[in-house]
Design a protein around this motif. Structure first.
Motif, mmCIF file in Angstrom:
data_model
loop_
_atom_site.group_PDB
_atom_site.id
_atom_site.type_symbol
_atom_site.label_atom_id
_atom_site.label_comp_id
_atom_site.label_asym_id
_atom_site.label_seq_id
_atom_site.Cartn_x
_atom_site.Cartn_y
_atom_site.Cartn_z
ATOM 1 N N ALA A 87 1.457 5.156 5.643
ATOM 2 C CA ALA A 87 1.734 5.072 4.210
ATOM 3 C C ALA A 87 2.370 3.721 3.915
ATOM 4 N N LEU A 88 2.141 3.235 2.735
ATOM 5 C CA LEU A 88 2.764 2.001 2.292
ATOM 6 C C LEU A 88 4.248 2.272 2.159
ATOM 7 N N LYS A 89 5.046 1.544 2.887
ATOM 8 C CA LYS A 89 6.492 1.759 2.833
ATOM 9 C C LYS A 89 7.061 0.979 1.655
ATOM 10 N N ILE A 90 7.340 1.712 0.602
ATOM 11 C CA ILE A 90 7.826 1.110 -0.625
ATOM 12 C C ILE A 90 9.148 1.776 -0.969
ATOM 13 N N ASP A 91 10.131 0.989 -1.313
ATOM 14 C CA ASP A 91 11.373 1.572 -1.810
ATOM 15 C C ASP A 91 11.707 0.940 -3.152
ATOM 16 N N LEU A 131 4.326 -7.639 -4.980
ATOM 17 C CA LEU A 131 3.843 -7.398 -3.628
ATOM 18 C C LEU A 131 2.788 -6.307 -3.539
ATOM 19 N N ILE A 132 2.648 -5.500 -4.572
ATOM 20 C CA ILE A 132 1.619 -4.463 -4.545
ATOM 21 C C ILE A 132 0.305 -5.113 -4.968
ATOM 22 N N ASP A 133 -0.620 -5.218 -4.035
ATOM 23 C CA ASP A 133 -1.938 -5.721 -4.378
ATOM 24 C C ASP A 133 -2.970 -4.916 -3.592
ATOM 25 N N ASP A 134 -4.231 -5.254 -3.752
ATOM 26 C CA ASP A 134 -5.264 -4.425 -3.142
ATOM 27 C C ASP A 134 -5.748 -4.956 -1.793
ATOM 28 N N ARG A 135 -4.960 -5.781 -1.123
ATOM 29 C CA ARG A 135 -5.378 -6.324 0.175
ATOM 30 C C ARG A 135 -5.432 -5.254 1.252
ATOM 31 N N ASP A 136 -4.565 -4.297 1.197
ATOM 32 C CA ASP A 136 -4.578 -3.257 2.221
ATOM 33 C C ASP A 136 -4.912 -1.912 1.567
ATOM 34 N N VAL A 137 -6.172 -1.700 1.347
ATOM 35 C CA VAL A 137 -6.644 -0.520 0.627
ATOM 36 C C VAL A 137 -6.254 0.773 1.342
ATOM 37 N N PHE A 138 -6.305 0.767 2.665
ATOM 38 C CA PHE A 138 -5.962 1.998 3.386
ATOM 39 C C PHE A 138 -4.494 2.368 3.210
ATOM 40 N N LEU A 192 -2.814 1.678 0.513
ATOM 41 C CA LEU A 192 -2.756 2.185 -0.859
ATOM 42 C C LEU A 192 -3.239 3.635 -0.912
ATOM 43 N N ILE A 193 -4.326 3.922 -0.208
ATOM 44 C CA ILE A 193 -4.858 5.289 -0.172
ATOM 45 C C ILE A 193 -3.805 6.236 0.395
ATOM 46 N N SER A 194 -3.181 5.835 1.463
ATOM 47 C CA SER A 194 -2.165 6.653 2.104
ATOM 48 C C SER A 194 -0.967 6.881 1.168
ATOM 49 N N THR A 195 -0.580 5.842 0.450
ATOM 50 C CA THR A 195 0.529 5.951 -0.500
ATOM 51 C C THR A 195 0.178 6.926 -1.622
ATOM 52 N N VAL A 196 -1.040 6.838 -2.107
ATOM 53 C CA VAL A 196 -1.494 7.739 -3.163
ATOM 54 C C VAL A 196 -1.436 9.181 -2.665
ATOM 55 N N ARG A 197 -1.932 9.395 -1.462
ATOM 56 C CA ARG A 197 -1.943 10.755 -0.908
ATOM 57 C C ARG A 197 -0.535 11.311 -0.727
ATOM 58 N N GLU A 198 0.382 10.443 -0.333
ATOM 59 C CA GLU A 198 1.770 10.867 -0.119
ATOM 60 C C GLU A 198 2.489 11.101 -1.447
ATOM 61 N N GLY A 199 2.120 10.344 -2.467
ATOM 62 C CA GLY A 199 2.748 10.456 -3.786
ATOM 63 C C GLY A 199 3.833 9.415 -3.958
ATOM 64 N N ILE A 200 3.915 8.866 -5.152
ATOM 65 C CA ILE A 200 4.927 7.852 -5.471
ATOM 66 C C ILE A 200 6.185 8.543 -5.960
#
Length: 142
Positions: free
Chosen positions: A4-8, A15-22, A24-32
């Protein structure tokens, strides 16, 4: 793929961009988490009412999310990231947050005479806005 994208809360908005789509997908699945959403919302020109409209959530639901520090479900998380990505692209294209914010507010003939920010409530509208920003970026003006 399970990273998952480690965001705090302290993430830099750009810093959030579409370079690492996977990621982003993982972050979406985990929920913001609501705290991350709040840090994104604080740096955007959009009101709580506008975010509510973009995410198709009532303002009361937003208040409940804030109070309970809930995570957004995958559909809402994805929309938050899509809006963030298109917003970052707009700032990059216009070279300045204030210029892009003004463009978002102005009626746009190329977009059917509506204000660009009115497109952020659907993925089709976000795609249309992304396409228009790409045209502007490459000097293809309607």
């Amino acid at each position: 793929m399970g990273r998952a994208l480690k965001i705090d809360e302290s993430i830099h908005y750009g810093l959030i961009d579409d370079r690492d789509v996977f990621m982003l997908i993982s972050t979406v699945r985990e929920g913001i988490k609501y705290t991350l959403f709040q840090s994104i919302a604080d740096k955007s020109p959009f009101s709580t009412s506008e975010w509510s409209s973009y995410l198709h959530l009532s303002e009361r639901t937003f208040q409940r999310y804030r109070k309970e520090q809930r995570k957004f479900d995958p559909l809402h998380s994805e929309k938050i990231l899509e809006i963030t990505l298109v917003y970052n692209k707009g700032i990059a294209v216009f070279g300045d947050k204030d210029n892009f914010d003004a463009w978002l507010e102005a009626k746009n003939i190329a977009l059917g005479g509506i204000r660009p920010k009115e497109l952020l409530d659907s993925t089709f509208g976000i795609g249309l806005m992304r396409d228009e920003l790409t045209r502007i970026e490459h000097g293809v003006l309607a």
